[in-house]
Design a protein around this motif. Structure first.
Motif, PDB file in Angstrom:
ATOM      1  N   GLU A 108       0.831  -1.206   0.000  1.00  0.00           N
ATOM      2  CA  GLU A 108       0.000   0.000   0.000  1.00  0.00           C
ATOM      3  C   GLU A 108       0.869   1.261   0.000  1.00  0.00           C
ATOM      4  N   VAL A 109       1.930   1.249   0.798  1.00  0.00           N
ATOM      5  CA  VAL A 109       2.839   2.402   0.841  1.00  0.00           C
ATOM      6  C   VAL A 109       3.476   2.616  -0.528  1.00  0.00           C
ATOM      7  N   GLU A 110       3.848   1.528  -1.182  1.00  0.00           N
ATOM      8  CA  GLU A 110       4.434   1.626  -2.519  1.00  0.00           C
ATOM      9  C   GLU A 110       3.476   2.307  -3.500  1.00  0.00           C
ATOM     10  N   LYS A 111       2.205   1.902  -3.492  1.00  0.00           N
ATOM     11  CA  LYS A 111       1.224   2.458  -4.429  1.00  0.00           C
ATOM     12  C   LYS A 111       1.088   3.967  -4.261  1.00  0.00           C
ATOM     13  N   VAL A 112       1.085   4.427  -3.019  1.00  0.00           N
ATOM     14  CA  VAL A 112       0.941   5.857  -2.754  1.00  0.00           C
ATOM     15  C   VAL A 112       2.147   6.627  -3.277  1.00  0.00           C
ATOM     16  N   HIS A 113       3.345   6.090  -3.096  1.00  0.00           N
ATOM     17  CA  HIS A 113       4.559   6.862  -3.380  1.00  0.00           C
ATOM     18  C   HIS A 113       5.086   6.715  -4.801  1.00  0.00           C
ATOM     19  N   ASN A 137     -23.288   8.636  11.629  1.00  0.00           N
ATOM     20  CA  ASN A 137     -23.027   7.213  11.872  1.00  0.00           C
ATOM     21  C   ASN A 137     -24.262   6.312  11.869  1.00  0.00           C
ATOM     22  N   LYS A 138     -25.462   6.886  11.913  1.00  0.00           N
ATOM     23  CA  LYS A 138     -26.660   6.037  11.847  1.00  0.00           C
ATOM     24  C   LYS A 138     -26.944   5.569  10.423  1.00  0.00           C
ATOM     25  N   GLU A 139     -26.538   6.380   9.452  1.00  0.00           N
ATOM     26  CA  GLU A 139     -26.845   6.053   8.054  1.00  0.00           C
ATOM     27  C   GLU A 139     -25.636   5.556   7.269  1.00  0.00           C
ATOM     28  N   TYR A 140     -24.420   5.755   7.796  1.00  0.00           N
ATOM     29  CA  TYR A 140     -23.210   5.404   7.058  1.00  0.00           C
ATOM     30  C   TYR A 140     -22.218   4.686   7.968  1.00  0.00           C
ATOM     31  N   ILE A 141     -21.326   3.916   7.352  1.00  0.00           N
ATOM     32  CA  ILE A 141     -20.163   3.387   8.073  1.00  0.00           C
ATOM     33  C   ILE A 141     -19.071   4.444   7.983  1.00  0.00           C
ATOM     34  N   ILE A 142     -18.569   4.878   9.128  1.00  0.00           N
ATOM     35  CA  ILE A 142     -17.620   5.989   9.164  1.00  0.00           C
ATOM     36  C   ILE A 142     -16.224   5.478   9.516  1.00  0.00           C
ATOM     37  N   SER A 143     -15.223   5.891   8.755  1.00  0.00           N
ATOM     38  CA  SER A 143     -13.822   5.679   9.133  1.00  0.00           C
ATOM     39  C   SER A 143     -13.138   7.041   9.176  1.00  0.00           C
ATOM     40  N   TRP A 144     -12.052   7.121   9.934  1.00  0.00           N
ATOM     41  CA  TRP A 144     -11.446   8.433  10.210  1.00  0.00           C
ATOM     42  C   TRP A 144      -9.933   8.356  10.097  1.00  0.00           C
ATOM     43  N   VAL A 145      -9.338   9.319   9.388  1.00  0.00           N
ATOM     44  CA  VAL A 145      -7.890   9.510   9.367  1.00  0.00           C
ATOM     45  C   VAL A 145      -7.594  10.985   9.586  1.00  0.00           C
ATOM     46  N   ARG A 146      -6.327  11.302   9.924  1.00  0.00           N
ATOM     47  CA  ARG A 146      -6.002  12.653  10.394  1.00  0.00           C
ATOM     48  C   ARG A 146      -5.268  13.529   9.388  1.00  0.00           C
ATOM     49  N   ASN A 147      -4.825  12.982   8.255  1.00  0.00           N
ATOM     50  CA  ASN A 147      -4.135  13.834   7.293  1.00  0.00           C
ATOM     51  C   ASN A 147      -4.232  13.236   5.894  1.00  0.00           C
ATOM     52  N   GLY A 148      -3.749  13.986   4.906  1.00  0.00           N
ATOM     53  CA  GLY A 148      -3.890  13.582   3.519  1.00  0.00           C
ATOM     54  C   GLY A 148      -3.150  12.306   3.173  1.00  0.00           C
ATOM     55  N   GLN A 149      -1.982  12.101   3.768  1.00  0.00           N
ATOM     56  CA  GLN A 149      -1.238  10.873   3.495  1.00  0.00           C
ATOM     57  C   GLN A 149      -2.025   9.650   3.937  1.00  0.00           C
ATOM     58  N   GLU A 150      -2.595   9.715   5.152  1.00  0.00           N
ATOM     59  CA  GLU A 150      -3.397   8.606   5.643  1.00  0.00           C
ATOM     60  C   GLU A 150      -4.660   8.431   4.797  1.00  0.00           C
ATOM     61  N   ALA A 151      -5.187   9.539   4.266  1.00  0.00           N
ATOM     62  CA  ALA A 151      -6.393   9.469   3.431  1.00  0.00           C
ATOM     63  C   ALA A 151      -6.145   8.656   2.165  1.00  0.00           C
ATOM     64  N   ILE A 152      -5.001   8.900   1.528  1.00  0.00           N
ATOM     65  CA  ILE A 152      -4.672   8.160   0.301  1.00  0.00           C
ATOM     66  C   ILE A 152      -4.549   6.675   0.599  1.00  0.00           C
ATOM     67  N   ASN A 153      -3.840   6.350   1.677  1.00  0.00           N
ATOM     68  CA  ASN A 153      -3.677   4.954   2.057  1.00  0.00           C
ATOM     69  C   ASN A 153      -5.019   4.300   2.374  1.00  0.00           C
ATOM     70  N   SER A 154      -5.862   5.000   3.135  1.00  0.00           N
ATOM     71  CA  SER A 154      -7.167   4.459   3.499  1.00  0.00           C
ATOM     72  C   SER A 154      -8.054   4.273   2.276  1.00  0.00           C
ATOM     73  N   PHE A 155      -7.974   5.218   1.335  1.00  0.00           N
ATOM     74  CA  PHE A 155      -8.751   5.095   0.097  1.00  0.00           C
ATOM     75  C   PHE A 155      -8.348   3.840  -0.667  1.00  0.00           C
ATOM     76  N   ILE A 156      -7.052   3.590  -0.788  1.00  0.00           N
ATOM     77  CA  ILE A 156      -6.564   2.412  -1.517  1.00  0.00           C
ATOM     78  C   ILE A 156      -6.992   1.129  -0.804  1.00  0.00           C
ATOM     79  N   ARG A 157      -6.916   1.131   0.535  1.00  0.00           N
ATOM     80  CA  ARG A 157      -7.176  -0.080   1.305  1.00  0.00           C
ATOM     81  C   ARG A 157      -8.666  -0.377   1.464  1.00  0.00           C
ATOM     82  N   GLU A 158      -9.462   0.657   1.761  1.00  0.00           N
ATOM     83  CA  GLU A 158     -10.846   0.438   2.176  1.00  0.00           C
ATOM     84  C   GLU A 158     -11.887   0.708   1.092  1.00  0.00           C
TER      85      GLU A 158
END
Length: 350
Positions: A78-83, A255-276
């Motif tokens: 996953e780290v490779e894909k982002v970079h 959270n009643k209508e959606y499944i929510i996940s949370w990250v704190r910055n743009g780098q984590e967002a890219i990784n989470s997008f690829i993974r989830e």
């Protein structure tokens, strides 16, 4: 005066000096140049404050480490894909990892944060050649490392490299806190961090995580939990927000209508997008390490379809235009109202 305050004071003085200069400058070209300097120093100040807070929380034990079963070889992929997208034209990203799965108990996001920092420094300091991201199993340890063919570090500077405000390269922007944060994170994870380097030849940064083979049934349970989440019929929203109270508000609204996940910055967002593979992203614009606009541009290189709604405290027309140009579908101003959020979600869902 504390070093933290001295560095903050220096950044503020630079920003304020150029703010005064711009007030008496008539040339539009010069004004744009000074505005860019002011913006860079404002971003650096935000990153600096966030880094100081992050380091203080980690060292005081107030920043929790969320241990879970993590498959490390997949994390490296996953780290490779982002970079891959961040490499300079004359620099190749290589990946070395063993076959098979390597599970261990650690904090996935914190390990990613350390690797992102290693790779960010390698990219900044390598103009040609290669950068290698690697994984090795060495007895009781899993070794994750980043090697480069960059400018290297002098012998005099090497012993202080994990000291606060010690920068690898004085000619590139940064707070000088990234490696101090990495060291504190790795130690909290029960590991250790090392660096080897030769001036003009390149550097290798490595983190060692305690390795204890996870029983097959435990790994299968982790995969089963992920499968159950994936089978939930509700849409998945990724919230990218560095301030916890802002996330809490959004989570209450959604959270009643959606499944929510949370990250704190743009780098984590890219990784989470690829993974989830979320169905929609709520993207804060001003964040440490990587802002929302840069993260959105990178995510758009993977997907043109996923809806991205920008969240920002700024309501100027120029900010909206920048968000749309970066690839955002809509724009919601903070503090977020339920009505405005529902309207934006309705547009992107319909």
């Amino acid at each position: 005066m504390d070093n933290n305050l001295l560095v903050i004071r220096k950044v503020i003085i630079t920003r304020d000096n150029f703010s005064e200069i711009i007030a008496v400058t008539e040339s539009e070209e010069e004004k744009m140049e000074y505005l860019e300097i002011i913006q860079k120093n404002s971003n650096l100040l935000l990153q600096l404050i966030n880094d100081i807070l992050d380091l203080s929380r980690i060292e005081s034990g107030k920043s929790e480490m969320h241990f879970q079963q993590v498959e490390i070889a997949g994390l490296v992929e996953e780290v490779e894909k982002v970079h891959q997208l961040k490499m300079k034209s004359n620099v190749e990203l290589k990946v070395i990892r063993p076959e098979g799965e390597y599970w261990t108990s650690t904090d996935r996001n914190r390990v990613m944060q350390v690797l992102f920092n290693f790779l960010s420094n390698a990219i900044k300091n390598t103009e040609k050649g290669s950068i290698t991201l690697g994984l090795k199993h060495e007895g009781p340890w899993l070794k994750l490392y980043v090697s480069d063919t960059g400018c290297g570090i002098s012998k005099e500077k090497l012993p202080q490299i994990f000291t606060r405000f010690e920068k690898l390269n004085d000619f590139v922007q940064g707070t000088g806190l990234g490696l101090s944060i990495c060291k504190s994170i790795v130690e909290r994870l029960g590991g250790r961090i090392e660096v080897t380097s030769e001036l003009g030849q390149g550097s290798t940064f490595a983190l060692y995580l305690p390795y204890q083979e996870v029983p097959k049934e435990v790994a299968e349970r982790s995969l089963s939990h992920k499968k159950n989440v994936d089978e939930d019929k509700r849409k998945k929203i990724l919230v990218v927000e560095d301030i916890e109270s802002n996330f809490v508000q959004l989570n209450i609204l959604l959270n009643k209508e959606y499944i929510i996940s949370w990250v704190r910055n743009g780098q984590e967002a890219i990784n989470s997008f690829i993974r989830e593979k979320p169905d929609l992203i709520l993207m804060d614009i001003k964040m440490p390490r990587m802002g929302g606009l840069e993260a959105t541009r990178i995510i758009r290189s993977y997907s043109k379809e996923i809806p991205v709604i920008a969240l920002t405290a700024y309501a100027f027309e120029a900010d909206k235009e920048q968000a749309l140009e970066a690839g955002c579908n809509d724009f919601v101003t903070k503090p977020v109202s339920k009505a405005a959020l529902e309207e934006a979600l309705g547009k992107c869902s319909g």
